[in-house]
Design an enzyme around this catalytic site. Sequence first.
Site, PDB file in Angstrom:
ATOM      1  N   ASP A 231      11.669  10.313  10.917  1.00 50.52           N
ATOM      2  CA  ASP A 231      11.732  11.396   9.928  1.00 50.52           C
ATOM      3  C   ASP A 231      12.287  12.656  10.580  1.00 50.52           C
ATOM      4  OD1 ASP A 231       9.555  13.167  10.866  1.00 50.52           O
ATOM      5  OD2 ASP A 231       8.247  11.502  10.320  1.00 50.52           O
ATOM      6  N   ILE A 232      12.599  13.633   9.779  1.00 47.49           N
ATOM      7  CA  ILE A 232      13.327  14.812  10.247  1.00 47.49           C
ATOM      8  C   ILE A 232      12.599  15.563  11.357  1.00 47.49           C
ATOM      9  CG2 ILE A 232      12.353  16.307   8.447  1.00 47.49           C
ATOM     10  CD1 ILE A 232      15.119  17.693   8.327  1.00 47.49           C
TER      11      ILE A 232
END
Length: 266
Positions: free
Chosen positions: A113-114
Amino acid sequence: MRDQDQKDKLQKLLARAGLGSRRKMEEKILQGRIVLNGKVAQIGDRASMEDKIIVDGKPLKNQAVILSRPRVIIYNKPDGEICTKQDPEGRKTVFDALPRLKIGRWIMVGRLDINTTGLLLFTTDGELANRLMHPSYEVEREYAVRIFGDIADEAIERLKNGVMLDDGEAKFTHVRFVGGEGINKWYHVTLSEGRNREVRRVFEALGLQVSRLTRVRYGTIHLPRYLSAGKSEELTPQDVNALRQSVKMNRFFFPKGLLDKLDRKK
């Protein structure tokens, strides 16, 4: 018979070597344009790169040197990059920093994820990517997790025995304390699947706040300490074959001339 079972279908091997789609390779086999170990190949034949394969009068190994060699790179993902090829919002993606390919494409193995940093694998070999991600091969992922506060022994047991999430039970195969100062404590956790935000969600289910998350290992590949964020490095043929064998794939034949060329690039 056992050796034969470990080989790939001929059309699959030729497609992976970059000579065309499986359907095109089946057509060539039916047209008698492929010779396997001195005999005209038939649909259903199985082979590996160690076999003598002639395609349209030319040895497969000569044609496959550039097109088929499976390439794998490791990338140290920085915080803030997203795991997609293009972003409508114009944010930087993990593909932006990868080496450009003249032939083929980079396939991402899993996602982060980011806000998660660390090890990402990319390969040109679709079958290798699929096996590394498929739950049946139980490829381990190891993460370094920074937590606010200590984790009680009871909570550690729950992390290892299983925590129920909205998409099913999840658990870590290993949980190890590695140090920390003040309220920040570091743990290494290992699991054998890759559901969306799974590591964060497991800790959150126990009321534990993750302040930093970094993937440090994927299967047999560790994130090198010297590889800075945003940088990539290509695996050696030996490491590529070790990775292939870890998911029950045959070793790939890297021609001597290619190995010499790769050595000179180091």
